[in-house]
Design a protein around this motif. Sequence first.
Motif, PDB file in Angstrom:
ATOM      1  N   TRP A  30     -11.076   1.533  -7.836  1.00 19.15           N
ATOM      2  CA  TRP A  30     -10.334   0.574  -6.894  1.00 19.15           C
ATOM      3  C   TRP A  30      -8.880   0.020  -7.932  1.00 19.15           C
ATOM      4  N   VAL A  31      -7.655   0.199  -6.856  1.00 21.20           N
ATOM      5  CA  VAL A  31      -6.096  -0.322  -7.278  1.00 21.20           C
ATOM      6  C   VAL A  31      -6.224  -1.986  -6.433  1.00 21.20           C
ATOM      7  N   ASP A  32      -4.975  -2.375  -7.391  1.00 24.12           N
ATOM      8  CA  ASP A  32      -4.370  -3.190  -6.181  1.00 24.12           C
ATOM      9  C   ASP A  32      -3.066  -2.471  -5.528  1.00 24.12           C
ATOM     10  N   GLY A  33      -2.889  -2.834  -3.923  1.00 22.64           N
ATOM     11  CA  GLY A  33      -1.784  -2.354  -3.731  1.00 22.64           C
ATOM     12  C   GLY A  33      -1.207  -3.954  -3.688  1.00 22.64           C
ATOM     13  N   GLY A  34      -1.184  -4.498  -3.812  1.00 20.07           N
ATOM     14  CA  GLY A  34       0.151  -5.461  -3.659  1.00 20.07           C
ATOM     15  C   GLY A  34      -1.217  -6.937  -2.796  1.00 20.07           C
ATOM     16  N   GLY A  35      -1.846  -6.986  -3.423  1.00 17.80           N
ATOM     17  CA  GLY A  35      -3.067  -8.013  -2.431  1.00 17.80           C
ATOM     18  C   GLY A  35      -3.447  -7.663  -1.867  1.00 17.80           C
ATOM     19  N   VAL A  36      -4.044  -6.349  -2.014  1.00 15.92           N
ATOM     20  CA  VAL A  36      -5.254  -5.831  -1.348  1.00 15.92           C
ATOM     21  C   VAL A  36      -5.702  -4.769  -1.680  1.00 15.92           C
ATOM     22  N   ARG A  37      -7.308  -4.328  -1.937  1.00 13.23           N
ATOM     23  CA  ARG A  37      -7.980  -3.739  -3.034  1.00 13.23           C
ATOM     24  C   ARG A  37      -8.261  -2.178  -2.656  1.00 13.23           C
ATOM     25  N   LEU A  38      -7.661  -1.256  -2.964  1.00 13.43           N
ATOM     26  CA  LEU A  38      -7.733   0.111  -2.180  1.00 13.43           C
ATOM     27  C   LEU A  38      -8.714   0.647  -3.140  1.00 13.43           C
ATOM     28  N   HIS A  39      -9.076   1.723  -2.280  1.00 14.97           N
ATOM     29  CA  HIS A  39     -10.240   3.095  -3.039  1.00 14.97           C
ATOM     30  C   HIS A  39      -9.465   3.937  -3.454  1.00 14.97           C
ATOM     31  N   ALA A  79      -6.766  10.844  -3.252  1.00 16.31           N
ATOM     32  CA  ALA A  79      -6.679   9.686  -1.971  1.00 16.31           C
ATOM     33  C   ALA A  79      -6.995   8.896  -1.999  1.00 16.31           C
ATOM     34  N   ILE A  80      -5.921   8.743  -0.779  1.00 14.60           N
ATOM     35  CA  ILE A  80      -6.128   7.105  -0.842  1.00 14.60           C
ATOM     36  C   ILE A  80      -7.188   6.675   0.318  1.00 14.60           C
ATOM     37  N   ASP A  81      -8.304   5.632   0.505  1.00 14.78           N
ATOM     38  CA  ASP A  81      -8.393   4.616   1.648  1.00 14.78           C
ATOM     39  C   ASP A  81      -7.207   4.137   2.371  1.00 14.78           C
ATOM     40  N   LEU A  82      -6.884   3.214   3.301  1.00 15.49           N
ATOM     41  CA  LEU A  82      -5.680   3.012   4.107  1.00 15.49           C
ATOM     42  C   LEU A  82      -6.675   1.631   3.923  1.00 15.49           C
ATOM     43  N   PRO A  83      -5.951   0.309   3.979  1.00 17.17           N
ATOM     44  CA  PRO A  83      -6.368  -1.214   4.132  1.00 17.17           C
ATOM     45  C   PRO A  83      -7.679  -1.003   5.319  1.00 17.17           C
ATOM     46  N   GLY A  84      -9.143  -1.483   5.347  1.00 21.27           N
ATOM     47  CA  GLY A  84      -9.712  -1.354   6.109  1.00 21.27           C
ATOM     48  C   GLY A  84     -10.368  -0.331   6.388  1.00 21.27           C
ATOM     49  N   GLN A  85     -10.350   1.135   5.823  1.00 20.56           N
ATOM     50  CA  GLN A  85     -10.897   2.412   5.931  1.00 20.56           C
ATOM     51  C   GLN A  85     -11.542   2.581   4.682  1.00 20.56           C
ATOM     52  N   GLY A  86     -12.716   3.312   4.785  1.00 20.99           N
ATOM     53  CA  GLY A  86     -13.920   3.687   3.677  1.00 20.99           C
ATOM     54  C   GLY A  86     -14.082   2.868   3.289  1.00 20.99           C
ATOM     55  N   SER A  88     -11.946   0.797   0.877  1.00 23.00           N
ATOM     56  CA  SER A  88     -10.414   0.143   0.630  1.00 23.00           C
ATOM     57  C   SER A  88     -11.180  -1.759   1.427  1.00 23.00           C
ATOM     58  N   GLU A  89     -10.487  -2.517   0.863  1.00 15.59           N
ATOM     59  CA  GLU A  89     -10.733  -4.112   1.740  1.00 15.59           C
ATOM     60  C   GLU A  89     -10.211  -3.461   2.662  1.00 15.59           C
ATOM     61  N   ARG A  90     -11.038  -4.852   3.825  1.00 15.93           N
ATOM     62  CA  ARG A  90     -10.217  -4.922   5.125  1.00 15.93           C
ATOM     63  C   ARG A  90      -9.703  -6.649   5.513  1.00 15.93           C
ATOM     64  N   PRO A  91      -8.407  -6.220   4.900  1.00 19.10           N
ATOM     65  CA  PRO A  91      -7.582  -8.039   5.208  1.00 19.10           C
ATOM     66  C   PRO A  91      -7.877  -8.309   7.018  1.00 19.10           C
ATOM     67  N   GLU A  92      -7.083  -9.429   6.746  1.00 22.77           N
ATOM     68  CA  GLU A  92      -6.917 -10.003   8.305  1.00 22.77           C
ATOM     69  C   GLU A  92      -5.481  -9.872   8.046  1.00 22.77           C
ATOM     70  N   GLY A  93      -4.789 -10.227   8.875  1.00 22.76           N
ATOM     71  CA  GLY A  93      -2.739  -9.902   8.287  1.00 22.76           C
ATOM     72  C   GLY A  93      -3.212  -8.491   9.924  1.00 22.76           C
ATOM     73  N   SER A  94      -1.853  -8.063   9.956  1.00 26.12           N
ATOM     74  CA  SER A  94      -0.837  -7.415  10.057  1.00 26.12           C
ATOM     75  C   SER A  94      -1.376  -6.572   9.408  1.00 26.12           C
ATOM     76  N   TYR A  95      -1.404  -4.737  10.572  1.00 28.06           N
ATOM     77  CA  TYR A  95      -2.287  -3.112  10.537  1.00 28.06           C
ATOM     78  C   TYR A  95      -1.389  -2.391  10.547  1.00 28.06           C
ATOM     79  N   ASP A  96       0.123  -3.063  11.436  1.00 26.78           N
ATOM     80  CA  ASP A  96       1.618  -2.053  11.726  1.00 26.78           C
ATOM     81  C   ASP A  96       1.713  -1.490  10.274  1.00 26.78           C
ATOM     82  N   THR A  97       2.394  -0.452  10.867  1.00 23.44           N
ATOM     83  CA  THR A  97       2.585   0.477   9.831  1.00 23.44           C
ATOM     84  C   THR A  97       2.781   0.631   8.277  1.00 23.44           C
ATOM     85  N   HIS A  98       4.535  -0.158   9.230  1.00 22.98           N
ATOM     86  CA  HIS A  98       5.649  -0.948   7.463  1.00 22.98           C
ATOM     87  C   HIS A  98       4.771  -1.520   6.726  1.00 22.98           C
TER      88      HIS A  98
END
Length: 310
Positions: A30-39, A79-86, A88-98
């Motif tokens: 698990w790594v820090d993806g700019g404040g979101v923990r990603l798998h 291979a990386i799980d996107l935020p909210g996927q698999g 990875s952490e499921r943050p609140e806030g925007s899931y716009d692709t940018h």
Amino acid sequence: MAVPASTARVPGNPVSGLPVPALTGFTSRWVDGGGVRLHAVEGGHPDGPAVVLLAGFPQTWWAWRKVMPALADRYHVIAIDLPGQGHSERPEGSYDTHTVAAHVHAAVQALGVSAYWLVAHDIGAWVAFSLALKYERHLRGVALLDAGIPGITLPDSVPTDPGKAWKTWHFAFHVVPGLPETLLAGHERDYVGWFLRAKAHSPGTFDDAEIEQYAATLAADGGLRAALAYYRHATESARKNHETLQRQHLTVPVLGISGSHGSIPDMAASLRPWAATATGVVVADAGHFIPDEQPGAVAAALADFITESE
């Protein structure tokens, strides 16, 4: 070669109680993806070119399990799980692709990778297109597989012809406030099973265990909310894509991979207006889930693309 999922809680895993599947030769972290923990699942040739893989709905990084070993001899595979996927952490806030792209790129950088090839399917390709617009100088090339990217390859309207509507009807359903959650809670397995079996060219591509695994990740700790959020923020994703495209087009090599029986008949044709160089491959005997259905063909197409673009 896949091995059974571990039932032990993996240190750093933000999704409690959800087993983490393992793939021989690859390591979860698990790594820090700019404040979101990603798998991230990492392996292959440590000194080879880095290849980053992103999956889509309703899957996780596990969608690449058959492709990753085929790339491992030559490439540093992540291979990386996107935020909210698999896992990875499921943050609140925007899931716009940018916004999501910034998290993914930060995670890749946290793994010590400064330049990489980006390969993505379905919603992963939504994120990859936006990531390429934002961080193109870090990319060597981008391969996008069978994806209706908002504002790019996604049609402006959902067809009502039953022969076509089954491929895209869920785009409208997922953006209805509240209703999907009401109808899908407790029925994740049925929903995931329909997607995997209806959209694969061969209905035997996915077994019951895989369907259960994907359904469990969707049901766990806000997974359904996060999955729907990608669709609910698709208009914002499209707006930001077009806003950026007014200033620049993609200059890195782009590969569009379509399935012979997939959703987007010619990914490359859909991408050419936005890219300086876009080539295409149509994988025979494949529906929407090309990495699961024809992993050898996908691995070969990626290897050829990387070799020809270097």
